[in-house]
Design a protein around this motif. Structure first.
Motif, PDB file in Angstrom:
ATOM      1  N   CYS A  48       0.804  -1.227   0.000  1.00  0.00           N
ATOM      2  CA  CYS A  48       0.000   0.000   0.000  1.00  0.00           C
ATOM      3  C   CYS A  48       0.843   1.286   0.000  1.00  0.00           C
ATOM      4  O   CYS A  48       1.726   1.463   0.833  1.00  0.00           O
ATOM      5  CB  CYS A  48      -0.894  -0.029   1.235  1.00  0.00           C
ATOM      6  SG  CYS A  48      -2.192   1.189   1.178  1.00  0.00           S
ATOM      7  N   HIS A  49       0.540   2.157  -0.937  1.00  0.00           N
ATOM      8  CA  HIS A  49       1.226   3.446  -1.061  1.00  0.00           C
ATOM      9  C   HIS A  49       0.325   4.416  -1.805  1.00  0.00           C
ATOM     10  O   HIS A  49      -0.707   4.026  -2.340  1.00  0.00           O
ATOM     11  CB  HIS A  49       2.534   3.271  -1.836  1.00  0.00           C
ATOM     12  CG  HIS A  49       2.313   2.910  -3.278  1.00  0.00           C
ATOM     13  ND1 HIS A  49       1.994   1.629  -3.685  1.00  0.00           N
ATOM     14  CD2 HIS A  49       2.315   3.661  -4.406  1.00  0.00           C
ATOM     15  CE1 HIS A  49       1.824   1.609  -4.996  1.00  0.00           C
ATOM     16  NE2 HIS A  49       2.009   2.825  -5.476  1.00  0.00           N
ATOM     17  N   TYR A  50       0.729   5.673  -1.846  1.00  0.00           N
ATOM     18  CA  TYR A  50       0.040   6.606  -2.731  1.00  0.00           C
ATOM     19  C   TYR A  50       1.045   7.275  -3.647  1.00  0.00           C
ATOM     20  O   TYR A  50       2.238   7.328  -3.344  1.00  0.00           O
ATOM     21  CB  TYR A  50      -0.772   7.655  -1.947  1.00  0.00           C
ATOM     22  CG  TYR A  50       0.032   8.590  -1.066  1.00  0.00           C
ATOM     23  CD1 TYR A  50       0.261   8.291   0.274  1.00  0.00           C
ATOM     24  CD2 TYR A  50       0.558   9.770  -1.575  1.00  0.00           C
ATOM     25  CE1 TYR A  50       0.989   9.154   1.078  1.00  0.00           C
ATOM     26  CE2 TYR A  50       1.288  10.641  -0.772  1.00  0.00           C
ATOM     27  CZ  TYR A  50       1.504  10.318   0.559  1.00  0.00           C
ATOM     28  OH  TYR A  50       2.238  11.170   1.352  1.00  0.00           O
ATOM     29  N   ASP A  51       0.571   7.735  -4.786  1.00  0.00           N
ATOM     30  CA  ASP A  51       1.410   8.466  -5.734  1.00  0.00           C
ATOM     31  C   ASP A  51       0.890   9.892  -5.832  1.00  0.00           C
ATOM     32  O   ASP A  51      -0.286  10.149  -5.591  1.00  0.00           O
ATOM     33  CB  ASP A  51       1.371   7.798  -7.118  1.00  0.00           C
ATOM     34  CG  ASP A  51       1.893   6.372  -7.066  1.00  0.00           C
ATOM     35  OD1 ASP A  51       3.011   6.175  -6.563  1.00  0.00           O
ATOM     36  OD2 ASP A  51       1.173   5.443  -7.497  1.00  0.00           O
ATOM     37  N   GLU A  52       1.779  10.802  -6.232  1.00  0.00           N
ATOM     38  CA  GLU A  52       1.365  12.202  -6.363  1.00  0.00           C
ATOM     39  C   GLU A  52       0.968  12.503  -7.804  1.00  0.00           C
ATOM     40  O   GLU A  52       1.285  13.551  -8.333  1.00  0.00           O
ATOM     41  CB  GLU A  52       2.511  13.108  -5.905  1.00  0.00           C
ATOM     42  CG  GLU A  52       2.829  12.924  -4.422  1.00  0.00           C
ATOM     43  CD  GLU A  52       4.095  13.656  -3.996  1.00  0.00           C
ATOM     44  OE1 GLU A  52       3.977  14.746  -3.441  1.00  0.00           O
ATOM     45  OE2 GLU A  52       5.194  13.122  -4.231  1.00  0.00           O
TER      46      GLU A  52
ATOM     47  N   TRP B  86      -4.480   5.918  -1.738  1.00  0.00           N
ATOM     48  CA  TRP B  86      -3.676   4.750  -1.391  1.00  0.00           C
ATOM     49  C   TRP B  86      -4.071   3.590  -2.289  1.00  0.00           C
ATOM     50  O   TRP B  86      -5.257   3.404  -2.576  1.00  0.00           O
ATOM     51  CB  TRP B  86      -3.956   4.360   0.060  1.00  0.00           C
ATOM     52  CG  TRP B  86      -3.558   5.386   1.057  1.00  0.00           C
ATOM     53  CD1 TRP B  86      -4.321   6.411   1.527  1.00  0.00           C
ATOM     54  CD2 TRP B  86      -2.292   5.494   1.712  1.00  0.00           C
ATOM     55  NE1 TRP B  86      -3.607   7.146   2.438  1.00  0.00           N
ATOM     56  CE2 TRP B  86      -2.363   6.609   2.576  1.00  0.00           C
ATOM     57  CE3 TRP B  86      -1.113   4.746   1.662  1.00  0.00           C
ATOM     58  CZ2 TRP B  86      -1.306   6.993   3.377  1.00  0.00           C
ATOM     59  CZ3 TRP B  86      -0.050   5.136   2.457  1.00  0.00           C
ATOM     60  CH2 TRP B  86      -0.143   6.243   3.300  1.00  0.00           C
ATOM     61  N   HIS B  87      -3.088   2.808  -2.715  1.00  0.00           N
ATOM     62  CA  HIS B  87      -3.415   1.583  -3.444  1.00  0.00           C
ATOM     63  C   HIS B  87      -2.447   0.466  -3.096  1.00  0.00           C
ATOM     64  O   HIS B  87      -1.258   0.680  -2.919  1.00  0.00           O
ATOM     65  CB  HIS B  87      -3.490   1.806  -4.955  1.00  0.00           C
ATOM     66  CG  HIS B  87      -2.363   2.602  -5.542  1.00  0.00           C
ATOM     67  ND1 HIS B  87      -2.231   3.965  -5.345  1.00  0.00           N
ATOM     68  CD2 HIS B  87      -1.326   2.241  -6.331  1.00  0.00           C
ATOM     69  CE1 HIS B  87      -1.153   4.402  -6.000  1.00  0.00           C
ATOM     70  NE2 HIS B  87      -0.579   3.360  -6.599  1.00  0.00           N
ATOM     71  N   HIS B  88      -3.034  -0.708  -2.976  1.00  0.00           N
ATOM     72  CA  HIS B  88      -2.320  -1.935  -2.650  1.00  0.00           C
ATOM     73  C   HIS B  88      -2.690  -2.885  -3.782  1.00  0.00           C
ATOM     74  O   HIS B  88      -3.877  -3.118  -4.022  1.00  0.00           O
ATOM     75  CB  HIS B  88      -2.835  -2.433  -1.291  1.00  0.00           C
ATOM     76  CG  HIS B  88      -2.367  -3.785  -0.886  1.00  0.00           C
ATOM     77  ND1 HIS B  88      -1.362  -3.981   0.032  1.00  0.00           N
ATOM     78  CD2 HIS B  88      -2.769  -5.023  -1.257  1.00  0.00           C
ATOM     79  CE1 HIS B  88      -1.162  -5.277   0.210  1.00  0.00           C
ATOM     80  NE2 HIS B  88      -2.010  -5.933  -0.551  1.00  0.00           N
TER      81      HIS B  88
ATOM     82  N   PHE C 272      -1.007   5.095 -17.019  1.00  0.00           N
ATOM     83  CA  PHE C 272      -0.878   6.447 -17.576  1.00  0.00           C
ATOM     84  C   PHE C 272      -0.835   7.380 -16.382  1.00  0.00           C
ATOM     85  O   PHE C 272      -1.836   7.531 -15.680  1.00  0.00           O
ATOM     86  CB  PHE C 272      -2.108   6.814 -18.419  1.00  0.00           C
ATOM     87  CG  PHE C 272      -2.347   5.958 -19.634  1.00  0.00           C
ATOM     88  CD1 PHE C 272      -2.719   4.626 -19.525  1.00  0.00           C
ATOM     89  CD2 PHE C 272      -2.240   6.509 -20.908  1.00  0.00           C
ATOM     90  CE1 PHE C 272      -2.973   3.842 -20.653  1.00  0.00           C
ATOM     91  CE2 PHE C 272      -2.494   5.737 -22.034  1.00  0.00           C
ATOM     92  CZ  PHE C 272      -2.855   4.400 -21.913  1.00  0.00           C
ATOM     93  N   TRP C 273       0.339   7.963 -16.162  1.00  0.00           N
ATOM     94  CA  TRP C 273       0.479   8.875 -15.026  1.00  0.00           C
ATOM     95  C   TRP C 273       0.412  10.322 -15.510  1.00  0.00           C
ATOM     96  O   TRP C 273       1.172  10.714 -16.410  1.00  0.00           O
ATOM     97  CB  TRP C 273       1.833   8.661 -14.342  1.00  0.00           C
ATOM     98  CG  TRP C 273       1.782   7.798 -13.126  1.00  0.00           C
ATOM     99  CD1 TRP C 273       0.779   7.708 -12.212  1.00  0.00           C
ATOM    100  CD2 TRP C 273       2.818   6.902 -12.672  1.00  0.00           C
ATOM    101  NE1 TRP C 273       1.125   6.816 -11.213  1.00  0.00           N
ATOM    102  CE2 TRP C 273       2.361   6.316 -11.470  1.00  0.00           C
ATOM    103  CE3 TRP C 273       4.070   6.563 -13.153  1.00  0.00           C
ATOM    104  CZ2 TRP C 273       3.123   5.394 -10.750  1.00  0.00           C
ATOM    105  CZ3 TRP C 273       4.834   5.647 -12.441  1.00  0.00           C
ATOM    106  CH2 TRP C 273       4.368   5.070 -11.255  1.00  0.00           C
ATOM    107  N   TYR C 274      -0.462  11.095 -14.893  1.00  0.00           N
ATOM    108  CA  TYR C 274      -0.609  12.509 -15.228  1.00  0.00           C
ATOM    109  C   TYR C 274      -0.330  13.361 -14.011  1.00  0.00           C
ATOM    110  O   TYR C 274      -0.753  13.018 -12.900  1.00  0.00           O
ATOM    111  CB  TYR C 274      -2.051  12.807 -15.655  1.00  0.00           C
ATOM    112  CG  TYR C 274      -2.463  12.198 -16.960  1.00  0.00           C
ATOM    113  CD1 TYR C 274      -2.323  12.905 -18.148  1.00  0.00           C
ATOM    114  CD2 TYR C 274      -2.996  10.909 -17.012  1.00  0.00           C
ATOM    115  CE1 TYR C 274      -2.716  12.357 -19.356  1.00  0.00           C
ATOM    116  CE2 TYR C 274      -3.389  10.343 -18.216  1.00  0.00           C
ATOM    117  CZ  TYR C 274      -3.243  11.079 -19.391  1.00  0.00           C
ATOM    118  OH  TYR C 274      -3.628  10.528 -20.579  1.00  0.00           O
TER     119      TYR C 274
END
Ligand code: OGA
Ligand code: FE
Length: 336
Positions: free
Chosen positions: A186-190, A266-268, A283-285
């Motif tokens: 589990c983590h989050y991205d910006e 958050w996603h795991h 696809f990261w924006y």
């Protein structure tokens, strides 16, 4: 079962067991206007039956990827167990050049591997061997066929969403090839993320940014910044008492599904325990311009906390001094 008699191509025995229960993330047809309501509200949704990655869906088998991904090395991680917890190299303390940072032993090894070697290891893997996970940005160094497929993605659709929701530029498309059972804790991205599943099934467990207190992120200066300190399979309830109250939602995504993972959520993520390797392209924006409209959004409060932590480290210099100063500020003054 979903009550309509549609048999799912996976069953509960392929899922790892957790003490939490999860709501289901809705699945909407790509033309459904409600998708935009979800995106506008920063809520996850699975977009189904779109052509977003259509050429990849039709062509990107492991054999095809092996032939066409290109002869340069690809970034892979090697793990002694099924967990591939991300870490930021730049935040590791390095005695030899006396850089600032945290003493830290990386839980996985980052290696450059030729695609043939990666595929061979995946095919020959047996229980007890180290696991591997390819995580490579799609750049011009990939072969021509892949580039051709890539330009045939439904850019009108994704660019349309980007424009409509005022997102910043596309920063990268990361290709993930995982062994069955691999897990990204589990983590989050910006960044905003369209997570497009190509092959195999992944279980994605998401929590909103408001669950910050239940998920106990590492300090910002730590190499595991943005990761939860809680091991979902063996949660330490004494250390992380609020974890049991975490309220999340989940989706099991298969070929053609595109999960919208909102910025700071958050996603795991884990590849189901049987069913073969899985392939995803994301696809990261960049997020949209942040306007200070009140009430602030939960993710804006997370961004503010991050900035406070960063600022303290900048002036205090030593990461060990950040916690004590924060406690001195808060305990007994802002707590009962
Ligand atoms: C992501 C991500 C991990 C995975 O796309 O942001 O965390 O294992 N992916 O797919
Ligand atoms: Fe992520």
């Amino acid at each position: 079962m979903d009550g309509e008699g549609n048999k799912k191509p996976w069953d509960a025995s392929q899922l790892r067991k957790y003490d939490l229960t999860f709501d289901e993330i809705p699945r909407l047809h790509y033309k459904d206007p409600k998708i935009d309501e979800y995106i506008r509200a920063n809520k996850p949704v699975v977009i189904i039956e779109s052509n977003i990655i259509k050429p990849a869906l039709q062509r990107w088998t492991l054999e095809y990827l092996e032939k066409n991904l290109g002869q340069t090395g690809h970034t892979c991680f090697v793990s002694k167990n099924h967990q591939f917890k991300y870490y930021d190299d730049k935040k590791i303390y390095d005695k030899t050049n006396n850089t600032k940072g945290v003493e830290f032993t990386p839980p996985t090894k980052k290696v450059e591997m030729r695609i043939e070697d990666f595929m061979k290891r995946v095919k020959e893997w047996k229980k007890g061997d180290d696991r591997i996970y390819l995580q490579q940005s799609l750049t011009t160094s990939v072969g021509n066929n892949i580039v051709e497929d890539f330009v045939k993605f439904d850019w009108d659709y994704v660019n349309g969403k980007q424009a409509k929701h005022n997102w910043g530029p596309l920063t990268s498309n990361l290709l993930f090839i995982a062994m069955e059972g691999n897990q990204t804790p589990c983590h989050y991205d910006e960044q905003e993320n369209f997570f497009a599943q190509v092959q195999g099934y992944k279980r994605c467990i998401l929590f909103p940014p408001s669950q910050f207190e239940c998920l106990y992120p590492y300090p910002v200066h730590h190499p595991h910044d943005r990761q939860s300190m809680v091991d979902f399979e063996h949660p330490d309830n004494a250390k992380f008492p609020k974890f049991k109250d975490a309220k999340g939602c989940e989706a099991i995504v298969g070929p053609g599904d595109v999960l919208y993972i909102p910025i700071y959520w958050w996603h795991h993520i884990e590849s189901l325990m049987r069913g073969g390797p899985t392939t995803t392209v994301n696809f990261w924006y960049k997020g949209g311009p942040s306007t200070l409209e009140y009430p602030l959004k939960d993710h804006q409060k997370v961004a503010i906390s991050r900035n406070v932590e960063k600022m303290l480290l900048e002036v205090l210099q030593d990461p060990k001094e950040v916690g004590p100063l924060l406690s001195a500020m808060v305990l007994g003054r802002y707590t009962e």
